[in-house]
Design an enzyme around this catalytic site. Sequence first.
Site, PDB file in Angstrom:
ATOM      1  N   LYS A   1     -13.200   0.154  15.709  1.00  0.00           N
ATOM      2  CA  LYS A   1     -11.839  -0.423  15.844  1.00  0.00           C
ATOM      3  C   LYS A   1     -11.300  -0.227  17.254  1.00  0.00           C
ATOM      4  O   LYS A   1     -10.594  -1.082  17.790  1.00  0.00           O
ATOM      5  CB  LYS A   1     -10.885   0.206  14.819  1.00  0.00           C
TER       6      LYS A   1
ATOM      7  N   ASP B   1      -3.812  -6.524   4.925  1.00  0.00           N
ATOM      8  CA  ASP B   1      -4.791  -7.418   5.559  1.00  0.00           C
ATOM      9  C   ASP B   1      -4.836  -8.792   4.896  1.00  0.00           C
ATOM     10  O   ASP B   1      -5.252  -9.763   5.503  1.00  0.00           O
ATOM     11  CB  ASP B   1      -6.187  -6.788   5.479  1.00  0.00           C
TER      12      ASP B   1
ATOM     13  N   PRO C   1      -2.949 -12.166   9.882  1.00  0.00           N
ATOM     14  CA  PRO C   1      -3.374 -11.927  11.267  1.00  0.00           C
ATOM     15  C   PRO C   1      -3.610 -10.446  11.503  1.00  0.00           C
ATOM     16  O   PRO C   1      -2.932  -9.604  10.900  1.00  0.00           O
ATOM     17  CB  PRO C   1      -2.178 -12.417  12.092  1.00  0.00           C
ATOM     18  N   ASP C   2      -4.553 -10.115  12.353  1.00  0.00           N
ATOM     19  CA  ASP C   2      -4.751  -8.728  12.769  1.00  0.00           C
ATOM     20  C   ASP C   2      -3.872  -8.521  14.006  1.00  0.00           C
ATOM     21  O   ASP C   2      -4.202  -8.974  15.105  1.00  0.00           O
ATOM     22  CB  ASP C   2      -6.229  -8.480  13.088  1.00  0.00           C
ATOM     23  N   ILE C   3      -2.740  -7.868  13.779  1.00  0.00           N
ATOM     24  CA  ILE C   3      -1.720  -7.730  14.837  1.00  0.00           C
ATOM     25  C   ILE C   3      -2.293  -6.985  16.036  1.00  0.00           C
ATOM     26  O   ILE C   3      -2.165  -7.415  17.192  1.00  0.00           O
ATOM     27  CB  ILE C   3      -0.488  -6.970  14.288  1.00  0.00           C
TER      28      ILE C   3
ATOM     29  N   PHE D   1      -4.153   3.342  14.894  1.00  0.00           N
ATOM     30  CA  PHE D   1      -4.438   4.313  13.843  1.00  0.00           C
ATOM     31  C   PHE D   1      -5.550   3.737  12.975  1.00  0.00           C
ATOM     32  O   PHE D   1      -5.767   2.517  12.955  1.00  0.00           O
ATOM     33  CB  PHE D   1      -3.200   4.547  12.970  1.00  0.00           C
TER      34      PHE D   1
ATOM     35  N   LYS E   1       8.776 -16.845 -11.651  1.00  0.00           N
ATOM     36  CA  LYS E   1       8.051 -15.668 -12.118  1.00  0.00           C
ATOM     37  C   LYS E   1       6.802 -16.105 -12.903  1.00  0.00           C
ATOM     38  O   LYS E   1       6.898 -16.957 -13.800  1.00  0.00           O
ATOM     39  CB  LYS E   1       8.960 -14.831 -13.012  1.00  0.00           C
TER      40      LYS E   1
ATOM     41  N   LYS F   1     -10.384  -3.771  18.887  1.00  0.00           N
ATOM     42  CA  LYS F   1      -8.941  -4.043  19.027  1.00  0.00           C
ATOM     43  C   LYS F   1      -8.432  -3.690  20.419  1.00  0.00           C
ATOM     44  O   LYS F   1      -7.243  -3.768  20.686  1.00  0.00           O
ATOM     45  CB  LYS F   1      -8.158  -3.305  17.939  1.00  0.00           C
TER      46      LYS F   1
ATOM     47  N   ASN G   1       0.848  -1.200   0.000  1.00  0.00           N
ATOM     48  CA  ASN G   1       0.000   0.000   0.000  1.00  0.00           C
ATOM     49  C   ASN G   1       0.884   1.251   0.000  1.00  0.00           C
ATOM     50  O   ASN G   1       2.099   1.146  -0.087  1.00  0.00           O
ATOM     51  CB  ASN G   1      -0.959  -0.018   1.196  1.00  0.00           C
TER      52      ASN G   1
HETATM   53  O1  PMT Z   1       3.225   6.027   6.619  1.00  0.00           O
HETATM   54  P1  PMT Z   1       2.611   7.332   6.156  1.00  0.00           P
HETATM   55  O2  PMT Z   1       2.766   7.555   4.686  1.00  0.00           O
HETATM   56  O3  PMT Z   1       3.095   8.499   6.962  1.00  0.00           O
HETATM   57  O4  PMT Z   1       1.039   7.234   6.392  1.00  0.00           O
HETATM   58  C1  PMT Z   1       0.532   7.147   7.681  1.00  0.00           C
HETATM   59  C2  PMT Z   1      -0.668   6.190   7.758  1.00  0.00           C
HETATM   60  C3  PMT Z   1      -1.824   6.748   6.927  1.00  0.00           C
HETATM   61  C4  PMT Z   1      -0.266   4.795   7.255  1.00  0.00           C
HETATM   62  C5  PMT Z   1      -1.047   6.105   9.272  1.00  0.00           C
HETATM   63  O5  PMT Z   1      -1.373   7.372   9.719  1.00  0.00           O
HETATM   64  C6  PMT Z   1      -2.246   5.147   9.480  1.00  0.00           C
HETATM   65  O6  PMT Z   1      -3.370   5.568   9.417  1.00  0.00           O
HETATM   66  N1  PMT Z   1      -1.962   3.860   9.762  1.00  0.00           N
HETATM   67  C7  PMT Z   1      -2.978   2.810   9.885  1.00  0.00           C
HETATM   68  C8  PMT Z   1      -3.351   2.310   8.529  1.00  0.00           C
HETATM   69  C9  PMT Z   1      -4.224   1.076   8.626  1.00  0.00           C
HETATM   70  O7  PMT Z   1      -3.776  -0.003   8.439  1.00  0.00           O
HETATM   71  O8  PMT Z   1      -5.425   1.325   9.070  1.00  0.00           O
HETATM   72  P2  PMT Z   1      -6.539   0.166   9.313  1.00  0.00           P
HETATM   73  O9  PMT Z   1      -7.759   0.941   9.549  1.00  0.00           O
HETATM   74  O10 PMT Z   1      -6.494  -0.809   8.201  1.00  0.00           O
HETATM   75  O11 PMT Z   1      -6.041  -0.564  10.639  1.00  0.00           O
HETATM   76  C10 PMT Z   1      -6.420  -0.147  11.965  1.00  0.00           C
HETATM   77  C11 PMT Z   1      -5.314  -0.451  12.948  1.00  0.00           C
HETATM   78  O12 PMT Z   1      -5.053  -1.857  12.986  1.00  0.00           O
HETATM   79  C12 PMT Z   1      -4.001   0.197  12.627  1.00  0.00           C
HETATM   80  O13 PMT Z   1      -3.427   0.645  13.841  1.00  0.00           O
HETATM   81  C13 PMT Z   1      -3.178  -0.897  11.988  1.00  0.00           C
HETATM   82  O14 PMT Z   1      -1.772  -0.730  12.251  1.00  0.00           O
HETATM   83  C14 PMT Z   1      -3.697  -2.146  12.673  1.00  0.00           C
HETATM   84  N2  PMT Z   1      -3.656  -3.358  11.848  1.00  0.00           N
HETATM   85  C15 PMT Z   1      -4.283  -3.420  10.642  1.00  0.00           C
HETATM   86  C16 PMT Z   1      -4.253  -4.594   9.909  1.00  0.00           C
HETATM   87  C17 PMT Z   1      -3.585  -5.714  10.432  1.00  0.00           C
HETATM   88  N3  PMT Z   1      -3.532  -6.870   9.755  1.00  0.00           N
HETATM   89  N4  PMT Z   1      -2.956  -5.632  11.620  1.00  0.00           N
HETATM   90  C18 PMT Z   1      -2.984  -4.481  12.326  1.00  0.00           C
HETATM   91  O15 PMT Z   1      -2.407  -4.396  13.423  1.00  0.00           O
END
Ligand code: PMT
Length: 397
Positions: free
Chosen positions: A337, A277, A305-307, A323, A287, A341, A208
Amino acid sequence: MLKGKKVLLGVAGGIASYKSPGICSLLRKNGAEVKVVMTNNATEFVTPLTFQTMSNNVCHVEMFNQLFNMDVEHISLAKWADIIVIAPATANVIGKFANGIADDMLTTVLMASRCPVMIAPGMNTVMLESEANQKNMKTLKDRGVIVLGTATDVLACNDYGSGKMLEPSEIVDEIDSLLTEKDLSGKKFVITAGPTIEPLDPVRYLTNHSSGKMGYALANCAKKRGAHVTLISGPTSITPPKVDNFVNVKTTRDMFDAVGEYFEDSDVLIKAAAPADYRPKNYSEEKIKKTAKGDLNSLEMEKNPDIARHYGAMKKNQLIVGFAAESNNIYEYAKEKLEKKNFDMIVVNNIKKEGAGFGTDTNIVSIIDREKVDDLEIMSKSDLANEILDRVKRLMS
Ligand code: PMT
């Protein structure tokens, strides 16, 4: 954290002085007030007018021929400063400072000051390594002066070696570290940053737009505020900040394992990363070809996994900040969330807004905890990092 700090920038006569206006400019961008003192030799390389314009203050060179006010200028400048930074520091100025010679405005101000002094040497390798200069730098270090290192490169004299003055951003970072209050000392932070990548074959992967800037800003600010920082980062193209422990990962499962290694012993986990995800269900060792039978028309995916959710469910005394990157219903999804979480606080950015989210130097967020929602104005990722850390500190206490 340079807002309101008073920095006296001393500029000596070395070729690296062409970079000193950059230091002045960066300090001011970070909110510091800057006054500049140049040696006469330095004015051969850069004019006082440049610094006058960049600092928005009078640039001081001569001891006697200017009367800007009725103060004794070298004493009032020395009293005014929170820190004196000499960049570049030449062998001549280092020698005078180490041996108590005060024969111009800069060396007299140094003699009259009680504030911290930092020097950024910039000179030819042989001069840097000379016995006299090494002895003088040691004298200064023993006296508590912060003597920065130099970089190794091709120098202005065409020699290759050490002695190149550090870059303005590195020097400003050192000043910031020194002047920042260590209000998070004793706390262990684990911070995730950047994207993860999920390989499809030896050539291709899914990922991403995360640049790592938000997570790196958090790690940098937490470190400057005295925390012990483990930064777990997916692949990025930006330079990581100086932290206690930098862990490079590729996939979401790597990040999951790395967080697992440090989580139990931490006080705070901040999940600024954007982990993928999903991953391709089948990795191809060869390839994938785009012709005939091997054409790739669809991809079968499986869930990563959702960490955050996993460690959120395990948390004991840790505080977890999540975030969320959303494009619609941002409050609703973020609150969901926060609950699911088990976060203590969530920082949500609307990635459709200009100046927010992926890749930018700024962010526009709302911070939601169990009591309230705060919508914040656009700000730099570094200012936002400090705002988040202030709130973490309040929640911890
Ligand atoms: O890196 P930059 O270019 O500065 O951009 C910053 C950012 C936009 C990446 C950052 O500010 C941000 O928003 N990060 C979270 C992005 C994200 O994965 O959001 P989410 O809504 O999909 O996930 C919610 C939370 O679960 C996040 O804290 C994420 O780290 C966590 N997560 C998500 C998926 C996963 N498989 N495991 C996780 O722990």
